[in-house]
Design a protein around this motif. Structure first.
Motif, short mmCIF file in Angstrom:
data_model
loop_
_atom_site.label_atom_id
_atom_site.label_comp_id
_atom_site.label_asym_id
_atom_site.label_seq_id
_atom_site.Cartn_x
_atom_site.Cartn_y
_atom_site.Cartn_z
N LEU A 54 0.84 -1.20 0.00
CA LEU A 54 0.00 0.00 0.00
C LEU A 54 0.87 1.26 0.00
O LEU A 54 0.61 2.20 -0.76
N ALA A 55 1.91 1.27 0.82
CA ALA A 55 2.81 2.43 0.87
C ALA A 55 3.49 2.64 -0.49
O ALA A 55 3.56 3.78 -0.97
N LEU A 56 3.97 1.57 -1.11
CA LEU A 56 4.60 1.70 -2.42
C LEU A 56 3.61 2.15 -3.49
O LEU A 56 3.94 2.96 -4.35
N THR A 57 2.39 1.65 -3.41
CA THR A 57 1.36 2.04 -4.38
C THR A 57 1.01 3.51 -4.23
O THR A 57 0.91 4.25 -5.22
N ILE A 58 0.83 3.97 -3.00
CA ILE A 58 0.52 5.38 -2.76
C ILE A 58 1.67 6.27 -3.24
O ILE A 58 1.45 7.29 -3.88
N GLY A 59 2.90 5.85 -2.97
CA GLY A 59 4.06 6.62 -3.45
C GLY A 59 4.13 6.67 -4.96
O GLY A 59 4.41 7.71 -5.55
N THR A 60 3.86 5.54 -5.61
CA THR A 60 3.88 5.49 -7.07
C THR A 60 2.80 6.39 -7.65
O THR A 60 3.05 7.16 -8.58
N ILE A 61 1.59 6.30 -7.10
CA ILE A 61 0.49 7.13 -7.59
C ILE A 61 0.81 8.62 -7.39
O ILE A 61 0.63 9.43 -8.30
N GLY A 62 1.30 8.97 -6.20
CA GLY A 62 1.65 10.37 -5.93
C GLY A 62 2.73 10.89 -6.87
O GLY A 62 2.64 12.01 -7.37
N TYR A 63 3.73 10.07 -7.12
CA TYR A 63 4.81 10.48 -8.03
C TYR A 63 4.29 10.65 -9.45
O TYR A 63 4.60 11.65 -10.12
N LEU A 64 3.51 9.69 -9.92
CA LEU A 64 3.03 9.75 -11.30
C LEU A 64 2.10 10.94 -11.55
O LEU A 64 2.15 11.57 -12.59
N VAL A 65 1.26 11.24 -10.58
CA VAL A 65 0.27 12.29 -10.77
C VAL A 65 0.87 13.68 -10.51
O VAL A 65 0.59 14.62 -11.25
N GLY A 66 1.70 13.82 -9.49
CA GLY A 66 2.17 15.15 -9.13
C GLY A 66 3.65 15.39 -9.28
O GLY A 66 4.13 16.49 -9.02
N GLY A 67 4.41 14.39 -9.71
CA GLY A 67 5.86 14.54 -9.80
C GLY A 67 6.30 15.45 -10.92
O GLY A 67 5.63 15.61 -11.94
N VAL A 68 7.45 16.09 -10.72
CA VAL A 68 7.98 17.03 -11.71
C VAL A 68 8.32 16.30 -13.01
O VAL A 68 7.90 16.72 -14.09
N ARG A 69 9.06 15.20 -12.91
CA ARG A 69 9.50 14.51 -14.13
C ARG A 69 8.33 13.92 -14.92
O ARG A 69 8.27 14.11 -16.14
N PRO A 70 7.37 13.22 -14.29
CA PRO A 70 6.25 12.71 -15.11
C PRO A 70 5.47 13.82 -15.80
O PRO A 70 5.04 13.67 -16.94
N ASN A 71 5.28 14.94 -15.12
CA ASN A 71 4.55 16.05 -15.75
C ASN A 71 5.36 16.67 -16.88
O ASN A 71 4.81 17.04 -17.91
N ALA A 72 6.66 16.79 -16.70
CA ALA A 72 7.49 17.36 -17.76
C ALA A 72 7.65 16.39 -18.93
O ALA A 72 7.60 16.79 -20.09
N TYR A 73 7.82 15.10 -18.63
CA TYR A 73 8.06 14.09 -19.66
C TYR A 73 6.79 13.80 -20.48
O TYR A 73 6.82 13.79 -21.70
N PHE A 74 5.68 13.55 -19.79
CA PHE A 74 4.46 13.16 -20.49
C PHE A 74 3.61 14.35 -20.95
O PHE A 74 3.07 14.36 -22.03
N ARG A 75 3.46 15.33 -20.07
CA ARG A 75 2.51 16.41 -20.34
C ARG A 75 3.17 17.70 -20.82
O ARG A 75 2.49 18.66 -21.13
N ARG A 76 4.50 17.71 -20.81
CA ARG A 76 5.24 18.90 -21.22
C ARG A 76 4.79 20.14 -20.47
O ARG A 76 4.51 21.18 -21.05
N ARG A 77 4.69 19.98 -19.15
CA ARG A 77 4.30 21.13 -18.32
C ARG A 77 5.12 21.12 -17.04
O ARG A 77 5.68 20.12 -16.65
N VAL A 78 5.16 22.28 -16.40
CA VAL A 78 5.91 22.45 -15.16
C VAL A 78 5.02 23.23 -14.19
O VAL A 78 4.25 24.09 -14.59
N ALA A 79 5.15 22.90 -12.92
CA ALA A 79 4.35 23.60 -11.90
C ALA A 79 4.90 25.01 -11.68
O ALA A 79 6.11 25.22 -11.65
N LEU A 80 4.00 25.94 -11.54
CA LEU A 80 4.40 27.31 -11.22
C LEU A 80 4.70 27.40 -9.73
O LEU A 80 4.07 26.72 -8.92
N PRO A 81 5.64 28.25 -9.33
CA PRO A 81 5.92 28.39 -7.89
C PRO A 81 4.69 28.93 -7.16
O PRO A 81 3.97 29.79 -7.67
N SER A 82 4.41 28.38 -5.97
CA SER A 82 3.25 28.87 -5.22
C SER A 82 3.58 30.19 -4.55
O SER A 82 4.69 30.46 -4.17
N ALA A 83 2.55 30.98 -4.42
CA ALA A 83 2.72 32.32 -3.87
C ALA A 83 2.80 32.31 -2.37
O ALA A 83 2.44 31.50 -1.67
#
Length: 181
Positions: free
Chosen positions: A152-181
């Protein structure tokens, strides 16, 4: 609080290392690739056995009421679910599809649930064959509980990384998170 995103320009995508396959995403690609290869070999061997008259052996392996037949069948279900998830994930990583992280995360959740359900079912079948009471089932499940929690811990970590991680978002979606204010 939601994350704000901006699309990477073509120049940024070519220059920024996070937009390439690397790090944990590369590790995930390697592991899913190996599991996909294992699935293909398993399918080839099973196909060869079934076409060369090995049907009786296959049926005999999962027939009967022995505890080992139940354990084998239920274990096969969870392993096959993991291998199917790996094959789909590996294909999505290579295809670099925009929706890949969401599909891979959902698949990881399903693979976890199938693994836990099949393991619990195997324990229940073993206990029911020995005509024991519910407490025996509890004792039989207790040793596999740490494995379930670790998965369960590994699954939650994998899901969190895939959905919100910098590299998956840059690699698959070609986007980057803006810095929070």
């Amino acid at each position: 609080m939601t994350t704000e995103w901006r699309d990477l320009s073509e120049a940024e995508a070519k220059l920024w290392p996070k937009a390439r396959l690397g790090g944990a995403l590369l590790g995930l690609a390697i592991v899913t690739g190996v599991l996909t290869l294992m699935l293909l070999i398993l399918l080839l061997v099973a196909g060869w056995k079934l076409t060369t008259g090995g049907v009786e052996e296959f049926v005999r392996a999962f027939a009967g009421r022995s505890r080992f037949a139940y354990i084998g069948l239920v274990s096969a279900i969870s392993v096959i679910a993991l291998m199917i998830w790996s094959a789909v994930s590996f294909s999505l990583i290579l295809a670099r599809l925009r929706f890949a992280p969401a599909v891979m995360a959902t698949g990881a959740g399903f693979a976890f649930l199938i693994g836990v359900a099949s393991s619990a079912t195997a324990q229940w079948l073993i206990v029911s064959q020995s005509e024991q009471d519910v407490w025996t089932y509890a004792v039989a499940v207790l040793p596999v509980t740490p494995q379930w929690l670790g998965s369960l811990a590994l699954t939650i970590g994998t899901i969190g990384y895939l959905v919100g991680g910098v590299r998956p978002n840059a690699y698959f979606r070609r986007r980057v998170a803006l810095p929070s204010a």
